[in-house]
Design an enzyme around this catalytic site. Sequence first.
Site, PDB file in Angstrom:
ATOM      1  N   THR A 244       7.886  -8.919 -10.398  1.00  0.00           N
ATOM      2  CA  THR A 244       8.144 -10.309 -10.022  1.00  0.00           C
ATOM      3  C   THR A 244       7.076 -10.777  -9.035  1.00  0.00           C
ATOM      4  OG1 THR A 244      10.480  -9.921 -10.349  1.00  0.00           O
ATOM      5  CG2 THR A 244       9.884 -11.875  -9.053  1.00  0.00           C
ATOM      6  N   CYS A 331     -14.009   5.985  11.172  1.00  0.00           N
ATOM      7  CA  CYS A 331     -13.560   6.717  12.360  1.00  0.00           C
ATOM      8  C   CYS A 331     -12.099   6.432  12.667  1.00  0.00           C
ATOM      9  CB  CYS A 331     -14.375   6.326  13.580  1.00  0.00           C
ATOM     10  SG  CYS A 331     -16.088   6.760  13.406  1.00  0.00           S
TER      11      CYS A 331
END
Length: 402
Positions: A244, A331
Site C-alpha cells: 500500500t 567512520c
Amino acid sequence: MKAASEKKTIYVDNAATTAMSERAIKAATPYLREVYGNPSSLHSVGQIAKEALEDARARIAKRLNCEPREIYFTSGGSEADNQAIRSAAETGAKRGKKHIISTAFEHHAVLHTLKKLEGEGFEVTYLPVGPLGVVTAEQVASAIREDTALVTVMFANNEIGTVQPIAEIGEVCRAKKVPFHTDAVQAVGHVPVDVKAMNIDMLSLSGHKFHGPKGVGALYCRRGLPLATFIEGGAQERGRRGGTENLPWIVAMAEALDESCEAMQKTAEKEKKLCDRLIEGLSKIPHSKLNGDRVKRLPSIVNMCFEGIEGEGLLLLLDDEGVCASSGSACTSGSLDPSHVLLALGLPHEVAHGSLRLSLSEATTDKDVDVILAAVPKVVARLRDMSPVWEALEKGEKPHLI
Ligand SMILES: *Cc1c(COP(=O)(O)O)cnc(C)c1O
C-alpha cells in the site's frame, strides 16, 4: 532527548538528510487525518486517495520531464537503486549480458548491490574517478562491451559534491543501446535534471534530500525498458512494487520537490556564495585541501581534508561549538576505514582520515559561515596540538602529503 543548548545549532549536514519544509508538512497533514483511504479501494474514500497519488506522480514526472507512468514510488533512494540495478541485471542476464559499468565512488546502495551481483556471476567495471572526482563520457564509451547490461553512474556525489557529465554519458549509452541508470539522489531538487534531454533510462531520487520526508523515494524507468518487480504483492505501481502506497509521504515529497525546484536558482546562487566563502576561508588552514573539482560541483557541498587529524575528533569538537557536520565517510558506521570516495580520489589513508563535509541548505546564513570559519581553524589547531602524527610532520620526521 538532549536538552537544547542556548547556542544556536548550525546544521550543515544536509547531504545526510534535510529538515522537512513547512510546505511539505502541511501537504502531508490532510493525508494523515482525513484522507486515509487506500488508493486501491474502489469506494469514494479510496478514490480520493488514488487521485492524490496520481497527482503527486504527475507533479514529480513533470519536474523530471517524463510521463507519470514512468514514475514508480519506492521507500527511498536505496530501494530505487537496488531495484534499478537488479532489474537491469536480470534483463541483461536473460540476453547473455552480464557486464556492468559503474564508478568507484558510488553510494553504498549501488556499490553493495553491485558487489552482490559480482558474487552471482556478473562482472563489474568500476571506472576510476581521477583526483578531481569526475568521470568522463569517453571513459564510459571505451568500457562498453557487447555484453554490457547496464551503465550506472551517480549524478552528484554525496560526499564531495562533484557533478558528473550525465548528459554526455547518456548520449553515449543511448547510441550504444546500453541502459543508463543514475543515482540522482543528491541532484534532484538541487540542480536541473531532465531525463529526456539527458538520455537517462532509469533514475533514483529520495524525498529526504530535498526537504521532503524520510522513507519515501521514486524510481523513474523509461517506458519500453523492462522493469522487474522488486517487492511481490499487490498490483500497486503497475505491479512492479507491491505494498500500500505511503500516500502522506508521497504527497509531501511531491510538494517538497515543487518547492525546491521553484526556488532552485535562487537557492543555488545563495549556497554557492556561502560555499565559496567556506572554501576560501578553510583553504587558509595550512596543509588543507579541497576535495573534488572546484567547478563541476553542487552549489551546496564542501569537502576538505586537514592533515594530521582525525575527522571524528573534528566532528565532535565542532558539535561542541554548535556546528553539526559530517566527515562524509563510513567512520560513523563504526568502521575506522576512511571514506571509499576519498580513497577513490587517490588520497592516502592518512589524509583521507582528516576529512570534513559541510553540506548547506537555503537556511544557511552568512552568520553561520562566520561561525564555521572561526570554529574550524580553532578546532583543527587544537587537534593538531594533541596529534603525534602532526608532531612528526612538523619535526620533519614525516613528509607532508598535502
Ligand atoms: C542518501 C542517498 C541515498 C540513499 O537514499 P535513502 O532515501 O536514504 O535510502 C542514495 N544515494 C545517494 C547519492 C544518497 O545521497
